[in-house]
Each structure stands twice: as structure tokens, then as C-alpha cells.
Design an enzyme around this catalytic site. Sequence first.
Site, PDB file in Angstrom:
ATOM      1  N   GLU A 296       7.521  75.042  87.460  1.00  0.00           N
ATOM      2  CA  GLU A 296       7.367  73.690  87.962  1.00  0.00           C
ATOM      3  C   GLU A 296       6.556  72.839  87.005  1.00  0.00           C
ATOM      4  O   GLU A 296       5.593  73.293  86.388  1.00  0.00           O
ATOM      5  CB  GLU A 296       6.670  73.730  89.314  1.00  0.00           C
ATOM      6  CG  GLU A 296       7.437  74.584  90.289  1.00  0.00           C
ATOM      7  CD  GLU A 296       7.307  74.128  91.720  1.00  0.00           C
ATOM      8  OE1 GLU A 296       6.282  73.519  92.042  1.00  0.00           O
ATOM      9  OE2 GLU A 296       8.247  74.364  92.484  1.00  0.00           O
TER      10      GLU A 296
ATOM     11  N   CYS B  19       1.480  83.588  88.952  1.00  0.00           N
ATOM     12  CA  CYS B  19       0.112  83.786  88.482  1.00  0.00           C
ATOM     13  C   CYS B  19      -0.429  85.099  89.024  1.00  0.00           C
ATOM     14  O   CYS B  19      -0.132  85.486  90.151  1.00  0.00           O
ATOM     15  CB  CYS B  19      -0.795  82.638  88.936  1.00  0.00           C
ATOM     16  SG  CYS B  19      -2.446  82.732  88.209  1.00  0.00           S
TER      17      CYS B  19
ATOM     18  N   CYS C 161      -6.196  83.818  93.517  1.00  0.00           N
ATOM     19  CA  CYS C 161      -7.130  82.964  94.253  1.00  0.00           C
ATOM     20  C   CYS C 161      -6.583  82.804  95.674  1.00  0.00           C
ATOM     21  O   CYS C 161      -5.402  82.532  95.861  1.00  0.00           O
ATOM     22  CB  CYS C 161      -7.272  81.607  93.568  1.00  0.00           C
ATOM     23  SG  CYS C 161      -7.791  81.754  91.850  1.00  0.00           S
TER      24      CYS C 161
ATOM     25  N   GLU D 186      -2.050  80.980  84.696  1.00  0.00           N
ATOM     26  CA  GLU D 186      -3.388  80.927  84.105  1.00  0.00           C
ATOM     27  C   GLU D 186      -3.206  80.875  82.587  1.00  0.00           C
ATOM     28  O   GLU D 186      -2.854  81.877  81.956  1.00  0.00           O
ATOM     29  CB  GLU D 186      -4.179  82.166  84.556  1.00  0.00           C
ATOM     30  CG  GLU D 186      -5.471  82.419  83.819  1.00  0.00           C
ATOM     31  CD  GLU D 186      -6.403  81.217  83.716  1.00  0.00           C
ATOM     32  OE1 GLU D 186      -6.803  80.675  84.750  1.00  0.00           O
ATOM     33  OE2 GLU D 186      -6.736  80.833  82.574  1.00  0.00           O
TER      34      GLU D 186
ATOM     35  N   SER E 113      -7.069  73.992  82.150  1.00  0.00           N
ATOM     36  CA  SER E 113      -7.907  74.464  83.252  1.00  0.00           C
ATOM     37  C   SER E 113      -7.799  75.983  83.343  1.00  0.00           C
ATOM     38  O   SER E 113      -6.708  76.534  83.310  1.00  0.00           O
ATOM     39  CB  SER E 113      -7.403  73.816  84.545  1.00  0.00           C
ATOM     40  OG  SER E 113      -8.067  74.364  85.657  1.00  0.00           O
TER      41      SER E 113
ATOM     42  N   LEU F 119     -14.346  76.022  89.138  1.00  0.00           N
ATOM     43  CA  LEU F 119     -15.549  76.694  89.632  1.00  0.00           C
ATOM     44  C   LEU F 119     -15.427  76.978  91.131  1.00  0.00           C
ATOM     45  O   LEU F 119     -15.559  78.119  91.574  1.00  0.00           O
ATOM     46  CB  LEU F 119     -16.774  75.816  89.316  1.00  0.00           C
ATOM     47  CG  LEU F 119     -18.142  76.361  89.652  1.00  0.00           C
ATOM     48  CD1 LEU F 119     -18.408  77.708  89.004  1.00  0.00           C
ATOM     49  CD2 LEU F 119     -19.232  75.355  89.230  1.00  0.00           C
ATOM     50  N   ASN F 120     -15.169  75.943  91.881  1.00  0.00           N
ATOM     51  CA  ASN F 120     -14.779  76.080  93.297  1.00  0.00           C
ATOM     52  C   ASN F 120     -15.826  76.672  94.241  1.00  0.00           C
ATOM     53  O   ASN F 120     -15.558  76.838  95.431  1.00  0.00           O
ATOM     54  CB  ASN F 120     -13.484  76.892  93.447  1.00  0.00           C
ATOM     55  CG  ASN F 120     -12.297  76.213  92.778  1.00  0.00           C
ATOM     56  OD1 ASN F 120     -12.331  75.018  92.529  1.00  0.00           O
ATOM     57  ND2 ASN F 120     -11.245  76.960  92.472  1.00  0.00           N
TER      58      ASN F 120
ATOM     59  N   ASN G  32      -5.203  71.420  99.370  1.00  0.00           N
ATOM     60  CA  ASN G  32      -3.868  71.124  99.881  1.00  0.00           C
ATOM     61  C   ASN G  32      -3.360  72.330 100.636  1.00  0.00           C
ATOM     62  O   ASN G  32      -3.272  73.425 100.070  1.00  0.00           O
ATOM     63  CB  ASN G  32      -2.918  70.817  98.716  1.00  0.00           C
ATOM     64  CG  ASN G  32      -3.307  69.539  97.994  1.00  0.00           C
ATOM     65  OD1 ASN G  32      -3.426  68.488  98.608  1.00  0.00           O
ATOM     66  ND2 ASN G  32      -3.541  69.637  96.698  1.00  0.00           N
TER      67      ASN G  32
ATOM     68  N   CYS H 221      -1.853  69.996  93.677  1.00  0.00           N
ATOM     69  CA  CYS H 221      -2.518  71.185  93.134  1.00  0.00           C
ATOM     70  C   CYS H 221      -2.356  72.368  94.073  1.00  0.00           C
ATOM     71  O   CYS H 221      -2.587  72.244  95.275  1.00  0.00           O
ATOM     72  CB  CYS H 221      -4.016  70.953  93.010  1.00  0.00           C
ATOM     73  SG  CYS H 221      -4.481  69.749  91.817  1.00  0.00           S
TER      74      CYS H 221
HETATM   75  N1  SAH Z   1      -4.802  78.656  86.815  1.00  0.00           N
HETATM   76  C1  SAH Z   1      -5.573  77.580  86.352  1.00  0.00           C
HETATM   77  C2  SAH Z   1      -4.801  76.273  86.285  1.00  0.00           C
HETATM   78  C3  SAH Z   1      -3.831  76.014  87.412  1.00  0.00           C
HETATM   79  S1  SAH Z   1      -4.536  75.761  88.999  1.00  0.00           S
HETATM   80  C4  SAH Z   1      -6.812  77.400  87.209  1.00  0.00           C
HETATM   81  O1  SAH Z   1      -6.903  77.998  88.261  1.00  0.00           O
HETATM   82  O2  SAH Z   1      -7.696  76.665  86.791  1.00  0.00           O
HETATM   83  C5  SAH Z   1      -5.101  74.082  88.853  1.00  0.00           C
HETATM   84  C6  SAH Z   1      -6.181  73.686  89.851  1.00  0.00           C
HETATM   85  O3  SAH Z   1      -5.645  73.658  91.182  1.00  0.00           O
HETATM   86  C7  SAH Z   1      -7.349  74.650  89.889  1.00  0.00           C
HETATM   87  O4  SAH Z   1      -8.555  73.956  89.747  1.00  0.00           O
HETATM   88  C8  SAH Z   1      -7.267  75.270  91.271  1.00  0.00           C
HETATM   89  O5  SAH Z   1      -8.542  75.618  91.737  1.00  0.00           O
HETATM   90  C9  SAH Z   1      -6.622  74.163  92.071  1.00  0.00           C
HETATM   91  N2  SAH Z   1      -5.941  74.607  93.287  1.00  0.00           N
HETATM   92  C10 SAH Z   1      -5.291  75.752  93.501  1.00  0.00           C
HETATM   93  N3  SAH Z   1      -4.777  75.803  94.758  1.00  0.00           N
HETATM   94  C11 SAH Z   1      -5.122  74.620  95.348  1.00  0.00           C
HETATM   95  C12 SAH Z   1      -4.878  74.054  96.631  1.00  0.00           C
HETATM   96  N4  SAH Z   1      -4.153  74.682  97.539  1.00  0.00           N
HETATM   97  N5  SAH Z   1      -5.355  72.818  96.880  1.00  0.00           N
HETATM   98  C13 SAH Z   1      -6.055  72.144  95.941  1.00  0.00           C
HETATM   99  N6  SAH Z   1      -6.306  72.616  94.709  1.00  0.00           N
HETATM  100  C14 SAH Z   1      -5.852  73.860  94.419  1.00  0.00           C
HETATM  101 FE1  SF4 Z   2      -3.662  81.208  89.409  1.00  0.00          FE
HETATM  102 FE2  SF4 Z   2      -5.022  78.925  89.132  1.00  0.00          FE
HETATM  103 FE3  SF4 Z   2      -3.706  79.478  91.438  1.00  0.00          FE
HETATM  104 FE4  SF4 Z   2      -5.916  80.833  90.786  1.00  0.00          FE
HETATM  105  S1  SF4 Z   2      -5.765  78.631  91.231  1.00  0.00           S
HETATM  106  S2  SF4 Z   2      -4.014  81.734  91.545  1.00  0.00           S
HETATM  107  S3  SF4 Z   2      -5.706  80.992  88.587  1.00  0.00           S
HETATM  108  S4  SF4 Z   2      -2.799  79.153  89.434  1.00  0.00           S
END
Ligand code: SAH
Ligand code: SF4
Length: 393
Positions: free
Chosen positions: A109, A160, A164, A212, A241, A265-266, A342, A385
Site C-alpha cells: 500500500e 511487518c 506492535c 519496518e 520512521s 516511541l509511543n 486509528n 496510520c
Molecule cells: N514500522 C515503522 C513505520 C510504519 S508505522 C514504525 O513503526 O515506525 C508508521 C507509524 O504509524 C508509527 O509511528 C506507528 O506507531 C503508527 N501506527 C501504527 N498503527 C497505528 C494505528 N492503528 N493508529 C495510529 N498510528 C498507528
Molecule cells: Fe510494523 Fe510499524 Fe506496524 Fe509496528 S507500527 S507493526 S513496526 S508497521
Amino acid sequence: MQSFPQFDPPPKKNLENSTQSLFSLSLQQLEALIERLGLERYRSRQVWHALYQQRASSLEEMTALPKSVRELLSRSGFQVGMPRIAQAFVSTDGTERYLVACADGETVETVWMPNGDDGELGDGSDAAGEEVGSITGRDSTEAAVPYRRATICISSQVGCAVNCQFCLTAKLGVKRNLTAGEIAGQVAAVLNRHQVRVGRDRINLVFMGMGEPFLNYDNFMAAVHLLVEGMGIPESRMTVSTSGILPGIERFAKENLRPKLALSLNAPNNSIRESIMPVTRKWNIEDLMAALREVPLRPRERMTFEYVLLGGVNDRLQDARELSALIERSGLPAKVNLIVWNPGPDIPYRMPKPEDVAAFQQHLIASGLPAFLRRPRGRDIYAACGQLKRTVE
Ligand code: SAH
Ligand code: SF4
């Protein structure tokens, strides 16, 4: 037992032989190919130009090359091999989500966000203030097309492996790495769709789609080189990222061509982060911060921390306090991009309350930390995201 992604860069493939795609090859690789085919050396520059500046999607479109050269390339088994937009979903807010098809039929995507999402530019100074309208002060012979400032969100892997807990892409697992051509080719395909002229239109790239990037490090970096040296997009307009793949951050710090860096970081501490990002057990926050300090920053550049707000999990005022203290302790010039979570099917979290989001952001700002709220883009088409799961309905 929890399994973690391994950081084993895949062996470098000879792309010429494995895919027969030209779109992926560096100038050096093209020079070697042109020599092998017995053609004059300068032809390699012409092919390079046709691939990355002209963004020709077929050999026939490479009209700067004589027919005989195009035919020789074709007879030798080469094609352009730029990924193709197989399906497009258009949101009411102008965001477009694409299913991009690779040569082997695998899809990833890519998202087009006209006018960005207010978070990608770093300090926010030119993110919101850019004028969007018709062209002014341009050569009057040019057509009056709307000025474009857009952000393209690119995938780096099919799925991925990082797992997470709040992310829909994680549900896919990882199927394979994308090649450099498949990563840069998403950009080329989208630029062609919107008839973007690099140099005239302002394009930002974020490596924040599926996957990633630092677990596909070599191909990611090779794609950055194609995008900068071939397609002419400055690396200062790109943000990568990472979920915190320590060896990747360490390698990245030594690159001379370097996009901006964002760490997802989250969480304000290791225990919350472990519960939502199990990868924290392998590389903890302190080690990640130490590695980030080794990444050189350009003048006025800040390290970006992304922070997905999950209702009741990491969105309390005490989390905001702990977060600002943590970032201050790191000593890094930083900014925070807040992202309201989201929702997705079968993901056991809830969205934060708007008043909690506002209080969280206010606290960060009051403590001297620039904090931006990313606008969720294209939620109605599952483009926001963490929603990228190749949904086709
Ligand atoms: N894998 C990398 C880049 C892709 S994810 C990473 O994790 O950084 C891009 C961003 O989307 C990341 O900051 C992640 O924390 C965020 N993200 C993932 N799932 C999400 C969701 N359901 N709602 C909002 N942000 C989300
Ligand atoms: Fe992969 Fe980024 Fe989603 Fe974590 S937030 S599962 S690293 S795409």
C-alpha cells in the site's frame, strides 16, 4: 516464547538477473549492463534519465533512446518493471490509497496525501504555512495547474514482523522485503498518476507505510539513493520512521545521505512500551535514546518522536509528564508528533478522548516541547496510520 525480528540484512541480490527489471538499478549497475550488451557507454546515462527523471513506465516510452537500443534491451529480457497501481481508493478528504502491484503479483500500500498531514515536516514551521493555490510568479507560458504540496507514504516490506499490538499491518506478519526498485517505484507510479514535476511541485516522502524500513535496511537505503540521485527528491524532504531497530539506527547514523529520522516511541517508559511494542524487550528506550544521540542532525533539524495515543493506556497526564521528562533527559533537540490511534478490527484498544488528547498536547507544549497533532487522513478508505492491511473492500 515471544519471537523478535532479526536484524540480518538480506544478501545483496543481483537484481539484473533475478528480476530483469531496469527500474531498481543504480547508475553503476546500468553502466555494467550497457557495457555487457556492447552498447556505447553514454547510453547508460540515457537509460538512467529515462527511468528516473522521465519515469518512463515502458521501454517504448523511452523515446530518447533509438529503437534499436530499446529492442536490444527487450530481446535481452529487460523491461522497465516499475510497480503498477492496481487499485485506487479515494477519500472524501482528498487522500488516495493505492494497492501497488509488484512483478510477482504481491501487493503493498502507498498513500497520497495532498497538503500532507501536518506532521511530516519536522518543526511545523513550513508545514502549515505553505500557500496552496494556483501558481504565482511562474513562467506565464506554463499551464495554470494547481501548485502541489503533497506527501507520499511508502511501504518498505510486504507486511511487518514487529508485532506492535495496536497496528493492523502487524496482523499480516512479514511476507517479504521490497526491493529498492519496488520502494522507489511506488513514488514513481504515484508521481506519474498525479503528473507531478519534481522541482516544480513540492513532494515530501514518509517511509511510514507497511513494514519496518530498518529491517530491510540495504534496500531501503538503495531506494533513498534512487530517489535522491535519480529522481531528484532531496533527502531533507524524506522522513523514515522506525519502531526502534537499534542496529539499523546505528548504521543510519553513519550514512552520508540521510532522510530525517522518526522514532515510534509511543510510550513514556519501558513497561508501557513493552506491553504495546514487544520489541522493547530486545532494545529498550535508554539504548534507543543513546543510539539516536549519535545521529547527526542538520541545522534546525529535530529528532521526531511519534506517539500513538491509546485511550487509557498511554494518554494520561502523568504519561505526558513522564514523556516530556524522558525527552528532556535525552538532551536531543526533539519534537513530538501525536497520532490519535486509528481503530482496526480485532485490535483491543480504544481511541483517546478528545479532551485527553488536548491536555496531553498542551502539557508537552507548556514544557517547551514542540508537539503536533497529526491529522488522521483517509480513515474512510483505511489509509490512516496503522490501517494498511491491503483492504480491498
Ligand atoms: N514500522 C515503522 C513505520 C510504519 S508505522 C514504525 O513503526 O515506525 C508508521 C507509524 O504509524 C508509527 O509511528 C506507528 O506507531 C503508527 N501506527 C501504527 N498503527 C497505528 C494505528 N492503528 N493508529 C495510529 N498510528 C498507528
Ligand atoms: Fe510494523 Fe510499524 Fe506496524 Fe509496528 S507500527 S507493526 S513496526 S508497521
